[in-house]
Scaffold this active site. Structure first.
Site, PDB file in Angstrom:
ATOM      1  N   GLU A 261     -13.258  -0.769   5.700  1.00 29.27           N
ATOM      2  CA  GLU A 261     -12.772  -1.403   6.874  1.00 29.27           C
ATOM      3  C   GLU A 261     -13.971  -2.022   7.574  1.00 29.27           C
ATOM      4  O   GLU A 261     -15.275  -1.398   7.571  1.00 29.27           O
ATOM      5  CB  GLU A 261     -12.308  -0.241   7.881  1.00 29.27           C
ATOM      6  CG  GLU A 261     -11.077   0.267   7.105  1.00 29.27           C
ATOM      7  CD  GLU A 261      -9.769  -0.472   7.712  1.00 29.27           C
ATOM      8  OE1 GLU A 261      -9.787  -1.561   7.924  1.00 29.27           O
ATOM      9  OE2 GLU A 261      -8.862   0.351   7.809  1.00 29.27           O
TER      10      GLU A 261
ATOM     11  N   GLN B 266       0.787  -1.082   0.036  1.00 29.94           N
ATOM     12  CA  GLN B 266      -0.030  -0.148  -0.108  1.00 29.94           C
ATOM     13  C   GLN B 266       0.600   1.314   0.010  1.00 29.94           C
ATOM     14  O   GLN B 266       1.629   1.400   0.883  1.00 29.94           O
ATOM     15  CB  GLN B 266      -0.886   0.079   1.216  1.00 29.94           C
ATOM     16  CG  GLN B 266      -1.580   1.067   1.237  1.00 29.94           C
ATOM     17  CD  GLN B 266      -2.492   1.416   2.964  1.00 29.94           C
ATOM     18  OE1 GLN B 266      -1.676   1.251   3.661  1.00 29.94           O
ATOM     19  NE2 GLN B 266      -3.594   1.631   2.755  1.00 29.94           N
ATOM     20  N   GLY B 267       0.632   2.211  -0.903  1.00 25.36           N
ATOM     21  CA  GLY B 267       1.413   3.356  -0.935  1.00 25.36           C
ATOM     22  C   GLY B 267       0.570   4.728  -0.659  1.00 25.36           C
ATOM     23  O   GLY B 267       0.260   5.274  -1.496  1.00 25.36           O
TER      24      GLY B 267
END
Lengths: 400, 404
Positions: free
Chosen positions: A248, A126-127
């Site tokens: 989430e 993840q960036g």
């Protein structure tokens, strides 16, 4: 929580248990239960076992290869996996980039990436975070400039990401990049898929408190990314990032894992002696364990209440679950350290990494606990620090 | 999985809320608390009309046979309304009678709303351990003679009949040898000194100086009241958890409202992060407490509907006589209730203290409704077992070490 589940739920749980009993490799289970460090192959191996069963992506729609479970079934599955000591299926591919590709990606992106994610053919990272943009994610600076040459349309990416979990193993990174510096900071961001083998990508490890190589800095130096790797529309990346965060689920509370760790604490405290008696029988220590167990029972019930309402993406409620879940996880690591006492002091990275069968000194099960305690300080910081979560509760839920 | 109130429970809750909104506001409550009786006959009549007195009584005794989840709905509303009437004392007393079997005539009068009960359990030395009983019961011809001192008997002076715990042998601890009696308030040798508690509710010290009761006064069997006492106390603790939840919700709402309206430094004080974070933590406490109060209610409802039948003699009457399933149910009930009473207590402190702090100077005046919620919550904490008591009891259940 047996009294809350239906007979069908309990039958499903038995099915999951039987599957885990027959397929979870004992050496993986041992590593997880003993708090040893998992290697790349460990994750891939377990992911592929699940994929063969059709259970690698419990949250996916059936059309993309999900099992079609209800939210309660997904919760039971997560909990049983955690209780059994199964490695975590890393979320970066399955739970983070995949839902964004499903919702906003091109047909070509869906057809190419989703089966590969399901089968664990690509390791994703993840960036998002940057050195200057922590909780204030939208202030990120990594730039992507659109250009055309003989090979077609592409982006030239420059900048730096940080805290990139397990990027040293990754084949792909999904990045938020700035494609328009001239507008409000949320409006000039795009969502880009970048091959980690591209020229100009450099990964530098960051040693954590426990000296584990878990996170990295990732540098982009004139990295060329095909325009086909843009997800959705240019400058709409912030919307997609928020969609991802909204995905989430209640799993953020990690109730199953904490239950397993609570049982570990108790086993340790039944074995350790204080003045000749089991430490768990000591009123001071026992009371701390009991108070934490009650907190965990309450969290589990809170999670089930959220699930029972059938809401897919509870924003402020997820913040509550994150705060409480991570507080409990951290408190459990404290109790482990306290229970192990001086036995937790020898530090033996070779044992933690699996290079040595037994710890050089002290007890094998106590040796990783200090490392574990230090490592878990991250949980109240990552994913939006717990202070940011309190802001979200105050503003979104309480209207302050 | 379904954790919302059903339609019937919701309607009852709404009706209670309407009644409180109409007749039981802060001024009306203040008048009752400071009146000589300390309770309101009119309020009690309305509560009976609403069906609240009949709710926990079994159907065969003229009640509605409502379970712990129905009571959860009711108690939340009474907690929200800060009702000072002798309801918990009466419901708890009725639970003793139900568990003991017999006493149908008394239960019928409870259901009809013309009999109030109280439970005389605590003594000077017992602190939170209701099994530390010094009160003696001497067997006589056709009955028993009771000697002892009971302290802080909630609504002891308002009750028509007192449920009294005693031992055949004089002092002692543990489940064995406990006898329970239903003692009419006009019994000779019974002295009741009523007073006001810090939360405005009434309580009494009760002296039993050779009080004579006949054998029919026994609740359950002689010397075998331990399991009934244990089970009834759990019901009582469950009621208090739900009441506390309603009070905490009201206090939380009032505080939130205050944060949005009170201006300081040119802004509503709720704009300040330090206050926001405190309020967010209080919100988490509230949800965790709600979860545990609900879990306790579900465990109590299961225990009531579980093995042994409804209210039959010996249902909870002898530990040794129960099968392993029943033992497991009892342990599960104790675990859930003690966990809930502990967790609710923790939340009550966080929310009670937080609400006072966030109200600033206003918070420490008697004028503010918030102060009365805070006092009621503090009282509930010290009633039917405090946090330490329940944490210890939680640890003593087999589930605590078995889960290792």
């Amino acid at each position: 929580m047996d009294l809350l589940y239906s007979d069908a739920d309990l039958a499903f749980r038995d099915q999951v248990r039987a599957f885990l009993a027959s397929t979870l490799p004992p050496e993986l289970q041992h590593k997880v239960r003993q708090h040893l460090r998992l290697q790349r192959d460990d994750y891939v191996r377990w992911h592929r076992i699940l994929a063969a069963q059709g259970w690698a992506a419990p949250g996916w729609p059936v059309e993309y290869g999900g099992p079609g479970w209800t939210p309660v079934q997904r919760h039971i599955f997560d909990e049983e996996c955690a209780l059994a000591g199964a490695p975590q299926v890393l979320p970066f591919g399955v739970n983070m980039v995949a839902p964004v590709i499903m919702a906003f990606g091109s047909q070509q992106q869906k057809e190419y990436y989703l089966p590969r994610i399901l089968a664990c053919e690509d390791w994703w990272c993840q960036g998002y975070s940057e050195p200057g943009a922590g909780s204030d994610l939208a202030s990120l600076k990594t730039s992507a400039r659109r250009a055309t040459d003989a090979d077609g349309e592409h982006y030239i990416v420059n900048g730096q990401k940080t805290w990139t979990t397990l990027a040293q193993h990754a084949d792909m990174i999904f990045c938020l990049v700035r494609t328009d510096p001239g507008v409000r900071k949320q409006e000039g961001i795009s969502f880009l898929l970048i091959d980690m083998r591209s020229p100009g990508v450099t990964v530098r490890p960051i040693a954590m408190l426990d000296e584990e190589h878990e996170v990295n800095e990732v540098f982009f130096d004139d990295v060329r990314v095909p325009a086909a790797n843009l997800v959705g529309q240019e400058n709409r990346g912030w919307t997609y990032a928020k969609y991802l965060l909204g995905h989430e689920r209640t799993g953020i509370a990690a109730v199953g894992r904490s239950k397993r760790e609570l049982a570990f604490v108790k086993r340790l405290a039944l074995r350790e002696r204080k003045r000749g008696r089991p430490l768990l029988d000591d009123p001071l220590f026992g009371a701390k364990v009991a108070a934490l167990e009650i907190e965990l029972m309450a969290l589990e019930m809170t999670v089930l209440r959220v699930l029972a309402r059938g809401e897919a993406a509870p924003g402020p409620e997820a913040s509550m679950l994150k705060i409480k879940g991570t507080e409990i996880q951290q408190a459990l690591t404290e109790l482990m350290l306290d229970a192990a006492g001086p036995q937790a002091l020898p530090f033996d990275p070779a044992y933690l990494d699996g290079a040595r069968q037994h710890a050089l000194a002290g007890d094998d099960d106590a040796a990783p606990l200090a490392s574990y305690y230090f490592n878990y300080r991250k949980t109240s910081i990552y994913g939006g620090s717990n202070e940011i979560q309190r802001n979200i509760i105050a503003q979104m839920m309480l209207g302050l | 999985m379904h954790f919302e109130l059903n339609q019937e429970q919701q309607q009852l809750a709404d009706a209670i809320r309407r009644w409180i909104g109409r007749d039981y506001g802060p001024e009306a409550r203040r008048a009752i608390v400071h009146g000589e009786a300390g309770v309101s006959a009119a309020a009690w009549a309305t509560m009976a009309e609403l069906g609240l007195t009949a709710l926990p009584v079994p159907e065969e005794h003229g009640g509605f046979g409502g379970d712990a989840v129905a009571m959860f709905a009711v108690m939340q509303e009474l907690g929200r309304g800060l009702v000072v009437e002798p309801y918990v004392a009466t419901v708890l007393g009725a639970e003793f009678l139900r568990l003991g079997g017999g006493h149908g005539a008394l239960l019928e009068r409870v259901a009809a709303g013309d009999l109030k009960l109280a439970c005389a359990l605590g003594e000077r030395q017992s602190r939170h351990d209701a099994f530390d009983i010094a009160t003696r019961a001497e067997a006589t011809e056709g009955g028993y003679r009771l000697h002892g001192d009971k302290r802080v008997v909630v609504h002891g002076a308002e009750a028509d009949v007192l449920v009294v715990s005693a031992r055949d042998g004089g002092g002692g601890q543990g489940m064995d040898g406990v006898s329970l009696f239903a003692v009419p308030r006009d019994s000779a040798g019974l002295r009741i000194t009523g007073y006001r508690m810090l939360d405005g509710l009434r309580a009494a010290d009760v002296t039993l100086d050779g009080v004579m009761v006949d054998a029919g006064a026994l609740v359950g069997r002689a010397g075998e009241g331990g399991a009934i006492l244990d089970a009834a106390l759990d019901v009582g603790a469950g009621l208090l958890c739900a009441e506390a939840l309603g009070a905490m919700q009201a206090l939380f709402d009032a505080t939130l409202d205050y944060l949005k309206t009170r201006q300081q430094f040119g802004a509503p004080i709720g704009k300040f992060q330090a206050l926001q974070h405190r309020m967010a933590d209080m919100a988490i406490h509230l949800e965790q407490a709600r979860s545990m109060a609900l879990l306790a209610a579900l465990a109590l409802a299961r225990a009531r509907g579980g093995a042994g039948g409804e209210g039959g003699e010996g249902r909870e009457g002898s530990e040794g006589g129960m099968g392993s399933d029943a033992d497991a149910d009892v342990a599960a009930r104790r675990r859930a209730v003690s966990a809930a009473k502990y967790r609710v207590g923790l939340a009550a402190r966080a929310i009670g203290q937080g609400a006072i702090q966030l109200h600033g100077g206003m918070g420490v005046t008697d004028e503010l409704p918030a102060a009365h919620y805070f006092k009621r919550l503090a009282t509930i904490e010290l009633t039917l077992g405090d946090m330490d008591h329940h944490l210890e009891r939680f640890m003593a259940q087999p589930g605590f070490t078995e889960a290792a």
